[in-house]
Design a protein around this motif. Structure first.
Motif, PDB file in Angstrom:
ATOM      1  N   VAL A  94       0.839  -1.207   0.000  1.00 25.34           N
ATOM      2  CA  VAL A  94       0.000   0.000   0.000  1.00 25.34           C
ATOM      3  C   VAL A  94       0.870   1.252   0.000  1.00 25.34           C
ATOM      4  CG1 VAL A  94      -1.685   1.324   1.331  1.00 25.34           C
ATOM      5  CG2 VAL A  94      -1.930  -1.158   1.132  1.00 25.34           C
ATOM      6  N   ILE A  95       1.914   1.260   0.841  1.00 24.31           N
ATOM      7  CA  ILE A  95       2.794   2.432   0.921  1.00 24.31           C
ATOM      8  C   ILE A  95       3.461   2.700  -0.421  1.00 24.31           C
ATOM      9  CG2 ILE A  95       4.913   3.333   1.992  1.00 24.31           C
ATOM     10  CD1 ILE A  95       4.122   1.767   4.511  1.00 24.31           C
ATOM     11  N   ALA A  96       3.867   1.629  -1.119  1.00 26.10           N
ATOM     12  CA  ALA A  96       4.626   1.775  -2.359  1.00 26.10           C
ATOM     13  C   ALA A  96       3.749   2.192  -3.537  1.00 26.10           C
ATOM     14  CB  ALA A  96       5.346   0.470  -2.687  1.00 26.10           C
ATOM     15  N   HIS A  97       2.455   1.815  -3.542  1.00 27.36           N
ATOM     16  CA  HIS A  97       1.664   1.997  -4.764  1.00 27.36           C
ATOM     17  C   HIS A  97       0.422   2.869  -4.613  1.00 27.36           C
ATOM     18  CE1 HIS A  97       3.853  -1.902  -5.414  1.00 27.36           C
ATOM     19  NE2 HIS A  97       4.119  -1.293  -6.559  1.00 27.36           N
ATOM     20  N   ALA A  98      -0.110   3.038  -3.405  1.00 31.30           N
ATOM     21  CA  ALA A  98      -1.331   3.839  -3.262  1.00 31.30           C
ATOM     22  C   ALA A  98      -1.034   5.308  -3.560  1.00 31.30           C
ATOM     23  CB  ALA A  98      -1.904   3.685  -1.856  1.00 31.30           C
ATOM     24  N   ASP A  99      -1.939   5.956  -4.293  1.00 33.26           N
ATOM     25  CA  ASP A  99      -1.725   7.363  -4.644  1.00 33.26           C
ATOM     26  C   ASP A  99      -2.451   8.312  -3.698  1.00 33.26           C
ATOM     27  OD1 ASP A  99      -4.086   7.260  -7.465  1.00 33.26           O
ATOM     28  OD2 ASP A  99      -4.281   6.754  -5.341  1.00 33.26           O
ATOM     29  N   ASP A 100      -3.001   7.775  -2.611  1.00 32.28           N
ATOM     30  CA  ASP A 100      -3.682   8.572  -1.596  1.00 32.28           C
ATOM     31  C   ASP A 100      -2.687   8.845  -0.464  1.00 32.28           C
ATOM     32  OD1 ASP A 100      -5.169   9.551   0.530  1.00 32.28           O
ATOM     33  OD2 ASP A 100      -6.926   8.337   0.051  1.00 32.28           O
ATOM     34  N   ALA A 101      -2.289  10.120  -0.283  1.00 32.29           N
ATOM     35  CA  ALA A 101      -1.280  10.469   0.720  1.00 32.29           C
ATOM     36  C   ALA A 101      -1.751  10.109   2.127  1.00 32.29           C
ATOM     37  CB  ALA A 101      -0.958  11.963   0.649  1.00 32.29           C
ATOM     38  N   THR A 102      -3.043  10.308   2.405  1.00 34.15           N
ATOM     39  CA  THR A 102      -3.561   9.981   3.735  1.00 34.15           C
ATOM     40  C   THR A 102      -3.496   8.487   3.991  1.00 34.15           C
ATOM     41  OG1 THR A 102      -5.043  11.882   3.685  1.00 34.15           O
ATOM     42  CG2 THR A 102      -5.579  10.119   5.228  1.00 34.15           C
ATOM     43  N   LEU A 103      -3.890   7.695   3.011  1.00 34.68           N
ATOM     44  CA  LEU A 103      -3.845   6.244   3.161  1.00 34.68           C
ATOM     45  C   LEU A 103      -2.400   5.770   3.339  1.00 34.68           C
ATOM     46  CD1 LEU A 103      -5.777   3.807   3.170  1.00 34.68           C
ATOM     47  CD2 LEU A 103      -5.251   3.496   0.749  1.00 34.68           C
ATOM     48  N   SER A 104      -1.466   6.356   2.604  1.00 37.18           N
ATOM     49  CA  SER A 104      -0.054   5.984   2.740  1.00 37.18           C
ATOM     50  C   SER A 104       0.469   6.310   4.127  1.00 37.18           C
ATOM     51  CB  SER A 104       0.785   6.716   1.681  1.00 37.18           C
ATOM     52  OG  SER A 104       0.432   6.296   0.379  1.00 37.18           O
ATOM     53  N   THR A 105       0.061   7.454   4.679  1.00 34.97           N
ATOM     54  CA  THR A 105       0.495   7.822   6.028  1.00 34.97           C
ATOM     55  C   THR A 105      -0.053   6.855   7.063  1.00 34.97           C
ATOM     56  OG1 THR A 105       0.572  10.152   5.384  1.00 34.97           O
ATOM     57  CG2 THR A 105       0.515   9.672   7.741  1.00 34.97           C
ATOM     58  N   ARG A 106      -1.336   6.480   6.909  1.00 37.58           N
ATOM     59  CA  ARG A 106      -1.922   5.506   7.836  1.00 37.58           C
ATOM     60  C   ARG A 106      -1.214   4.155   7.729  1.00 37.58           C
ATOM     61  NH1 ARG A 106      -8.251   5.272   6.985  1.00 37.58           N
ATOM     62  NH2 ARG A 106      -8.069   3.995   8.868  1.00 37.58           N
ATOM     63  N   ALA A 107      -0.877   3.762   6.499  1.00 37.29           N
ATOM     64  CA  ALA A 107      -0.169   2.503   6.298  1.00 37.29           C
ATOM     65  C   ALA A 107       1.226   2.559   6.930  1.00 37.29           C
ATOM     66  CB  ALA A 107      -0.065   2.178   4.811  1.00 37.29           C
ATOM     67  N   THR A 108       1.891   3.704   6.821  1.00 37.36           N
ATOM     68  CA  THR A 108       3.209   3.860   7.447  1.00 37.36           C
ATOM     69  C   THR A 108       3.104   3.722   8.958  1.00 37.36           C
ATOM     70  OG1 THR A 108       3.942   5.331   5.666  1.00 37.36           O
ATOM     71  CG2 THR A 108       5.162   5.435   7.735  1.00 37.36           C
ATOM     72  N   ALA A 109       2.066   4.332   9.542  1.00 42.12           N
ATOM     73  CA  ALA A 109       1.859   4.212  10.984  1.00 42.12           C
ATOM     74  C   ALA A 109       1.624   2.757  11.378  1.00 42.12           C
ATOM     75  CB  ALA A 109       0.677   5.084  11.411  1.00 42.12           C
ATOM     76  N   MET A 110       0.823   2.030  10.576  1.00 42.06           N
ATOM     77  CA  MET A 110       0.578   0.624  10.884  1.00 42.06           C
ATOM     78  C   MET A 110       1.849  -0.208  10.747  1.00 42.06           C
ATOM     79  SD  MET A 110      -1.998  -2.186   9.153  1.00 42.06           S
ATOM     80  CE  MET A 110      -3.411  -1.110   9.160  1.00 42.06           C
ATOM     81  N   LEU A 111       2.692   0.137   9.763  1.00 43.38           N
ATOM     82  CA  LEU A 111       3.937  -0.602   9.573  1.00 43.38           C
ATOM     83  C   LEU A 111       4.835  -0.465  10.797  1.00 43.38           C
ATOM     84  CD1 LEU A 111       5.791  -2.274   7.760  1.00 43.38           C
ATOM     85  CD2 LEU A 111       6.633  -0.138   6.768  1.00 43.38           C
TER      86      LEU A 111
END
Length: 593
Positions: A94-111
C-alpha cells in the motif's frame, strides 16, 4: 512495566477512518461502504469481517483508489489476527503503490506497529524517527492523528515516556471533529504509566475509563481498567483490585482480545497471592501458563511462573519450585532483553538520522562555499564586501571562542562531579547528592533503598584479560545499571569495582526485586570484546529507610554490612539488612550457576 503486554498494539486501533466514528446507514457507494467498514473495526469486529468479505466479492466494481483502500483494510485485519509477516507485506504494498497520501500515512503508521510486534525494532524506530521529522508537513487531520498515536506509543515503549506524552498531548489537540478523545487519552495514560506517575486515584486514568466506555470502545476501556487493577495491587489494595477484576471480566471475555484475557488471569494470581489465598493463586497462575504458546515471552507468563515458584517453595515442594523458577528466569531475562533491544534500537535510529542530517547539511554548506568562490574569482572583491567578510569572521571567531569556553566550563563541571572512566557520579558527589535526596525523602515520608554493589572476582578479570578489558567491563556494567534505574534514582562509583545506587520512592520489597533484576541482568550479559567473552557477576547489599532510617551514614553501614555478608555467603547474590544494623542480614536469592 506491564504496559508491553496490556497496551501492546494499541496504536493499531488508532486508525481513524474518513467519516464519523459511528457506522453510517447502508449505502450503495463502494467508497461509503469501505468507510463504513473502516469505522466499525473495533466496535463490531464480527460485522467488519463480514463487510470485508462482501467488498471482496464486489471487488471487480471498485476503482483503483478503492481497491488500495480495501487492500489496506486487509492488512489491518491480518495485523489484528497476529499474521504479522502477511500484514507487513500488504502494508508495504500500500505504501509503495497507493496514490492517496492519507492512506499511505496511515499505512506507514501501521507498519511501525507491525515491525514492533515482530521485534524488528531497528527498522520500526528508523521509520518512527523519520515520521517525527516529517510530521509538520502532514496536514490531513486524520493522517496526522494516526501518526501521532503511533509515535506516542513507539516512544513510550522505547523508554522515552516524556516524548510519548508530548505526542499524546499533540494527538489530543489534533483529534478530528466528531471523534471521541478516548484514543488520545489512552495514549496519555500509557505514557504516564511508562513514567510511573499513575495511582489508582489518578483522574487521567479514571476519566479515560469513563470516556472510552461512553464511546463504546471496549478494548481501550478494558486496557485502562487493567492498569487500574495494577495500581490497586501495587498500593496493596487486593480487595478493591479483585472487585475491579470481577467487574471487567465479562467485557474482556466478550471481546476475546487475547492479551487482555491472559493479563486478567495473571493479575488474579498475583492478587490472590497477596491476599494469602494460595489455592486460588495457584489455580489462576496455572490458567495463565496454560494460555501461553511455545516460545512465548511476556509479562503474564513471567508473573505466573513467579507465583507458582513462590507457592511451591513455601509448601516445601522444592523440585517443583525449582522447575517453575527456571521458567521464571527464562521469562524474566527474555523480558529484560526485549526492553534493552527496544531502547538500543531507538537510540541507534536517532543517532543514524542525526548523522545523515548533519552530512546533508555539510554537503549543502560545501556547495554554498564553492559558489561563493566562483563568484569571487569572476570579479574583484569590493572593499565594502571585504570589510563585511572581515567583520563576519571576527564575529564568528568570537562566537566560536564563546562556545568553546562554555563547553570547557560544562566539561570541567562534569569532571568535578563525575567519575572519569564511567561518566557517573564519583564517590564524594554521590554521597552529597544521596544525603540531599534522603532529606527530601524524609520530609515527605517517602521510601528509599541504598544499594551497594561489588563486581565479583574483578581482580581476576584484570589479571587474566588486562586493565583495558577491566575498564570495558566497568563501562558495560554501568550501561546495564542505567537500563534498570529510573530518572530520579542516583548512581555512583564508590571506588574500584564498587558502585552505589539510591532508589528513590522505593519500598524495601520493590528495591530487593530491582536489585535482583540488576544481578540477573549482569550475569546474563557478558562482555564480548575482540572475540573474548568475559562473564561476571555481582554481590549486592541493600538497606532501606523503613528499617534503618534516613541517616546516610547508618544506611551506608547497613548496606556495606549486607554487601560483605553477600561476599561471605558465596557471592553473586542479593542480601538485605533486615533489622537495620550491621549484624543481621538475610540472603534474598539462592546462588545461581
Amino acid at each position: 512495566m506491564r504496559s508491553w503486554l496490556v497496551l501492546v498494539g494499541l496504536a493499531l486501533w488508532a486508525q481513524v477512518p474518513r467519516g464519523h466514528a459511528d457506522p453510517a446507514p447502508p449505502v450503495a457507494s463502494a467508497g461509503a461502504r469501505l468507510a463504513q467498514a473502516d469505522a466499525i473495526r473495533t466496535k463490531d469486529h464480527a460485522r467488519f469481517v463480514e463487510m470485508l468479505g462482501e467488498l471482496h466479492r464486489d471487488a471487480a466494481g471498485l476503482g483503483k483508489s478503492e481497491k488500495w483502500y480495501l487492500r489496506y483494510l486487509d492488512g489491518w485485519e491480518a495485523n489484528y489476527e497476529g499474521l504479522y509477516p502477511e500484514a507487513e507485506a500488504i502494508v508495504r504494498d500500500v505504501i509503495a503503490h497507493a496514490d492517496d497520501a492519507t492512506l499511505s500515512t496511515r499505512a506507514t503508521a501501521m507498519l511501525m506497529n507491525n515491525l514492533g510486534e515482530q521485534g524488528k525494532y531497528a527498522e520500526a524506530y528508523a521509520i518512527a524517527t523519520r515520521a517525527a521529522e516529517t510530521l509538520p508537513a502532514v496536514t490531513d487531520p486524520f493522517a496526522r492523528f494516526v501518526l501521532l498515536a503511533n509515535l506516542s506509543q513507539m516512544l513510550t515503549f522505547a523508554g522515552q515516556p516524556e516524548l510519548g506524552l508530548k505526542y499524546a498531548d499533540m494527538m489530543l489537540k489534533a483529534t478530528p471533529a466528531g471523534q471521541s478523545p478516548c484514543q488520545a487519552m489512552v495514549q496519555q495514560v500509557t505514557a504516564l504509566e511508562g513514567s510511573r506517575q499513575l495511582t489508582s486515584r489518578s483522574p487521567q486514568l479514571l476519566n479515560t475509563i469513563d470516556i472510552c466506555k461512553a464511546d463504546r470502545q471496549p478494548i481501550f476501556a478494558n486496557t485502562m481498567a487493567l492498569i487500574l487493577v495494577d495500581r490497586l495491587f501495587e498500593e496493596h489494595k487486593p480487595v478493591d483490585a479483585l472487585a475491579t477484576i470481577q467487574r471487567i471480566k465479562p467485557a474482556i471475555q466478550a471481546s476475546q482480545y487475547f492479551p487482555h484475557i491472559i493479563s486478567l488471569a495473571s493479575q488474579r494470581a498475583q492478587i490472590y497471592e497477596q491476599m494469602g489465598n494460595a489455592a486460588e493463586a495457584r489455580k489462576a497462575a496455572l490458567e495463565t501458563i496454560a494460555m501461553g504458546h511455545p516460545g512465548d515471552v511476556n509479562e503474564a507468563l513471567r508473573f505466573g511462573y513467579r507465583v507458582l515458584y513462590s507457592i511451591e517453595k513455601a509448601q516445601g515442594h522444592y523440585a517443583s519450585a525449582l522447575n517453575y523458577y527456571e521458567h521464571y528466569v527464562v521469562q524474566d531475562q527474555g523480558y529484560l532483553r526485549d526492553a534493552n533491544v527496544r531502547n538500543v534500537a531507538y537510540e541507534a535510529a536517532r543517532q543514524h538520522f542525526l548523522a545523515e542530517k548533519l552530512e546533508t547539511e555539510g554537503l549543502s554548506k560545501e556547495n554554498r562555499i564553492l559558489r561563493l568562490q566562483q563568484a569571487f574569482d569572476g570579479k574583484a572583491v569590493e572593499a565594502s564586501r571585504l570589510y563585511i567578510v572581515m567583520m563576519s569572521l571576527v564575529l564568528l571567531s568570537i562566537i566560536f571562542w564563546m562556545v568553546r569556553i562554555k563547553r570547557s566550563q560544562l566539561r570541567f563541571k562534569g569532571l568535578s562531579s563525575c567519575d572519569g572512566l564511567t561518566g557517573i557520579f564519583h564517590h564524594q558527589h554521590f554521597m552529597s547528592e544521596s544525603e540531599r535526596a534522603l532529606r527530601a525523602l524524609e520530609k515527605r515520608a517517602g521510601d528509599g533503598c541504598l544499594v551497594f554493589l561489588d563486581l565479583d572476582d574483578f581482580k581476576q578479570v584484570n589479571d587474566t584479560h588486562g586493565h583495558a578489558v577491566g575498564d570495558a567491563v566497568l563501562k558495560h556494567a554501568v550501561a546495564i545499571f542505567k537500563g534498570h534505574l529510573r530518572k530520579g534514582d542516583l548512581l555512583g562509583r564508590l571506588g574500584g569495582e564498587e558502585f552505589g545506587m539510591l532508589l528513590m520512592d522505593t519500598p524495601r520489597l520493590q528495591g530487593t526485586l530491582a536489585a535482583e533484576r540488576i544481578r540477573l541482568a549482569l550475569a546474563a550479559s557478558p562482555l564480548v570484546m575482540d572475540e573474548v567473552v568475559v562473564s561476571f557477576s555481582a554481590s549486592i547489599g541493600l538497606a532501606s529507610t523503613d528499617m534503618t532510617g534516613y541517616d546516610l551514614q547508618s544506611l551506608c553501614r547497613a548496606s556495606d554490612a549486607a554487601l560483605y555478608r553477600a561476599k561471605r555467603m558465596g557471592r553473586n547474590r542479593v542480601v538485605i539488612d533486615s533489622l537495620g544494623d550491621e549484624t543481621t542480614a538475610v540472603s534474598t536469592t539462592p546462588r545461581t550457576a
